[in-house]
Write an enzyme that holds these catalytic residues in place. Structure first.
Site, short mmCIF file in Angstrom:
data_model
loop_
_atom_site.label_atom_id
_atom_site.label_comp_id
_atom_site.label_asym_id
_atom_site.label_seq_id
_atom_site.Cartn_x
_atom_site.Cartn_y
_atom_site.Cartn_z
N ASP A 312 0.85 -1.19 0.00
CA ASP A 312 0.00 0.00 0.00
C ASP A 312 0.88 1.23 0.00
O ASP A 312 1.98 1.23 0.58
CB ASP A 312 -0.92 0.02 1.22
CG ASP A 312 -2.17 0.86 0.98
OD1 ASP A 312 -3.26 0.28 0.88
OD2 ASP A 312 -2.04 2.09 0.87
N LYS A 370 -10.46 5.75 -6.82
CA LYS A 370 -11.81 5.33 -7.19
C LYS A 370 -12.86 6.44 -7.10
O LYS A 370 -13.97 6.27 -7.57
CB LYS A 370 -12.25 4.17 -6.29
CG LYS A 370 -12.36 4.54 -4.82
CD LYS A 370 -12.84 3.37 -3.97
CE LYS A 370 -13.03 3.81 -2.53
NZ LYS A 370 -13.55 2.72 -1.69
N LYS A 412 -18.21 1.12 -13.14
CA LYS A 412 -17.97 2.40 -13.81
C LYS A 412 -17.09 2.25 -15.04
O LYS A 412 -16.93 3.21 -15.81
CB LYS A 412 -17.37 3.39 -12.82
CG LYS A 412 -18.35 3.78 -11.72
CD LYS A 412 -17.71 4.63 -10.65
CE LYS A 412 -18.75 5.05 -9.61
NZ LYS A 412 -19.36 3.91 -8.91
N VAL A 451 -19.68 -0.83 -2.96
CA VAL A 451 -19.67 -1.69 -1.78
C VAL A 451 -20.07 -0.85 -0.57
O VAL A 451 -19.69 0.31 -0.44
CB VAL A 451 -18.30 -2.35 -1.55
CG1 VAL A 451 -18.06 -3.43 -2.57
CG2 VAL A 451 -17.18 -1.34 -1.56
#
Length: 648
Positions: A312, A370, A412, A451
């Site tokens: 990450d 996102k 999307k 989600v």
């Protein structure tokens, strides 16, 4: 007097209770003898009366051992009955055996049976009477009057737990079981659900607590749907599997979550699919600290991987998930190597070194930007991270001979109207092209919608707006979205990845799309309030429509074409989507990269339109720096025109 007693130390209260029993238990013995002999005179003359002094000597130590004196009188419930039954049975049996040894047959078994019943009656009556006196009359207006939906064990536990508190006052039980209706449980009447609309007004009820932990999510949703028109605050207890020791406590009662409103039938996971890519393997998750990435890590950990590599770019997110997972490993004694890495998927060399060093078998690529408006305002960063990041990460995986590579995609990416969606579709095209190159790595992608509970989710925003008195802000009255819980999405991603043959585009069954305006209205109603409209001017919460944001769509889709087939899982479909051969795609990507380096936003959009043929931008270019540049250019043009006019 009551306040003086309540302020005494705990040990002093226990001593008072013990002394009281020491005084009254001999009297209980005498009452039992009177009942047995049917004569008070005969009792006073009975040679065994002196044994009354032994009653507390036997009973009190047993009750101490049973924990009777540890119970807080104000908070006792039906569980004390078991303690008293056990304590009375043991102590009276011991007293009877002693009487036989000392007196022979002077005291009969009938007497000791009467004494046993009297002792139980005295102890229970004294405790519940003391509870009532110590609790005293409460100012009912200060307590929330509630109906408990469910008159079973959970409902009774909840009622007993609420009574000593100062927040809720249980007024009635609601239950659809006809055998329970018109009964009284724990002093509270049971009514059918059909009577609730009438009782709400009569009894001043403003909250319903749903205490039915054994029912399915679908049954719970039906009850919530039935209660919504009443505009009451509705709270629920979790399912029985989530309760501590299966006991309902006040702190278990929670607000309605969106999962409760959108619940659907759960499909049992295919355990064979879950373990294919994970068990005894080395697994890497990019974006490990994000909403989807962190849940993937949690589920992967439970599937016994050999090694779990976390990647990450956010230090805090990586730290948080690493601490959580390491705690889980230590507490469950798992033999799993956990390795956290700070880094970007754009760093090809580092990612390749990680894959090689830890012999990574499976990669779940969840790292991505996102948020649609943010990426729309920062398009170059979105393209670099989402598209070129996937390209670099996939190349590293292929070079390191990783067996499985699963991309987390989005709805999307289907006919995108924004930069974020187009970059995710571009990431799909890259993996499709890689799969056709004959790589040893099986590339596939899993596409799904929103989600629940992810960062930026609309539900927490609505809840904050409702609690602050509104207004609720919506972009458009007709906007719809697909929703799925994070655990369900992560579980399906793992199963879909196991079915990948190379280049597969898997689509998750998201159920029916949800109209966001309807969701907002339901949340207002379930908080016990009304939406302010022309028809309901006295409503407390207003809904304001602020317009679609840059790049935002009214509705999302999951399929570009119609060519879709089923798989071994009922909620996972395989879609056949258009592809671009790698030689052509590579050239297109090179041109896009060059445009990004030049910060040529016009060229960037042109190349995106060329690569992602379905891309239909819904807004102009809104990069902040580009907009500021245009603004200054316009100002310069105006100034030049002003100078020209002045000189003329």
């Amino acid at each position: 007097m009551k306040n003086i007693f309540l302020n005494l130390p705990r040990q002093s209260k226990q001593l008072i209770a013990t002394v009281a029993d020491g005084v009254f238990l001999p009297l209980v013995f005498c009452v039992a003898m009177v009942l047995h002999l049917d004569s008070s005179t005969a009792t006073l003359l009975h040679p065994s009366l002196w044994m009354a002094v032994l009653a507390p000597l036997f009973c009190i130590p047993v009750f101490i051992k049973a924990g009777l004196y540890r119970a807080v009188i104000r908070y006792i419930d039906q569980k004390i009955v078991t303690t008293v039954l056990v304590g009375a049975s043991v102590s009276i049996l011991m007293l009877a055996l002693t009487a036989v040894l000392l007196l022979g047959s002077e005291l009969t078994p009938t007497f000791f049976t009467i004494l046993w019943l009297n002792t139980i009656l005295y102890v229970l009556t004294s405790r519940f009477l003391a509870r009532g006196l110590l609790q005293g009359p409460r100012e009912r207006s200060s307590r929330i009057r509630v109906a408990i939906y469910g008159a079973g064990d959970a409902g009774m536990q909840l009622a007993n737990a609420l009574r000593p508190g100062s927040e809720y006052l249980p007024v009635i039980f609601i239950d659809d079981n006809k055998q329970l209706q018109k009964a009284t449980i724990a002093g509270i009447a049971v009514h059918p659900s059909s009577a609730l609309p009438r009782l709400v007004g009569e009894l001043g009820i403003n909250t319903v607590l749903l205490a039915m932990p054994l029912i399915s999510p679908q049954q719970q949703k039906l009850i919530i749907d039935k209660l919504e028109p009443l505009k009451l605050v509705i709270k629920i207890t979790p399912q029985i599997k989530n309760l501590v020791n299966g006991i309902v406590r006040v702190e278990d009662v929670r607000q309605i979550e969106i999962e409760d409103l959108l619940s659907r039938e759960q499909v049992a996971p295919n355990n064979a699919l879950l373990s294919v890519c994970i068990r005894n393997k080395s697994v890497c998750v990019s974006g490990a600290g994000g909403s989807i990435g962190s849940e993937l890590c949690r589920q992967i950990l439970n599937l016994s991987p050999r090694t779990l590599v976390l990647l990450d770019i956010s230090e805090y997110s990586l730290y948080a998930i690493e601490q959580e997972l390491r705690s889980h490993i230590n507490s469950h004694g798992l033999d799993i190597e956990l390795v956290p890495f700070l880094g970007s998927v754009l760093d090809y060399e580092k990612c390749k070194d990680i894959f090689v060093a830890f012999k990574v078998d499976t990669v779940y690529h969840a790292a991505a930007y996102k948020h649609v408006p943010l990426v729309e305002h920062n398009p170059i960063e979105g393209i670099r991270n989402n598209a070129f990041g996937t390209l670099s990460f996939a190349r590293a995986a292929s070079a390191a001979k990783v067996k499985f590579f699963v991309l987390i995609s989005t709805d999307k990416a289907v006919r995108p109207t924004n930069v974020m969606g187009s970059t995710k579709r571009l990431a799909e095209l890259i993996l499709q092209a890689f799969a056709r190159q004959g790589s040893n790595t099986k590339f596939c992608m899993v596409r799904f919608g929103n989600v629940l509970g992810s960062s930026g989710s609309v539900v927490p925003l609505f809840r904050r707006q409702i609690s602050s008195g509104g207004p609720i802000t919506l972009t458009h009255p007709d906007i719809t979205r697909y929703f799925m819980t994070i655990p369900e999405a992560a579980q399906l991603v793992i199963q879909a990845g196991a079915m990948g043959q190379g280049g597969d585009v898997f689509v998750l069954d998201m159920g029916q799309p949800v109209r966001i305006a309807d969701l907002a209205v339901r949340m207002v109603h379930l908080s016990g309030q009304e939406v302010k409209t022309a028809a309901t001017p006295k409503g407390t919460i207003e809904i304001k429509y602020v317009g679609l944001r840059p790049g935002e769509k009214l509705y999302e889709e999951l399929l570009i074409g119609t060519n879709v087939t089923g798989t071994d899982h009922p909620l996972i479909m395989r879609a056949e989507e258009s592809e671009i051969n790698w030689p052509f795609l590579e050239i297109m990507l090179k041109h896009l990269d060059e445009a990004c380096v030049r910060k040529d936003h016009g060229a960037i959009r042109t190349h995106l339109l060329k690569i992602v043929s379905e891309y239909q931008p819904s807004s102009e270019i809104v990069d902040f720096i580009w907009l500021e540049g245009r603004k200054k250019s316009s100002e310069m043009v105006v100034d030049e025109q002003a100078l020209t006019e002045t000189s003329v």
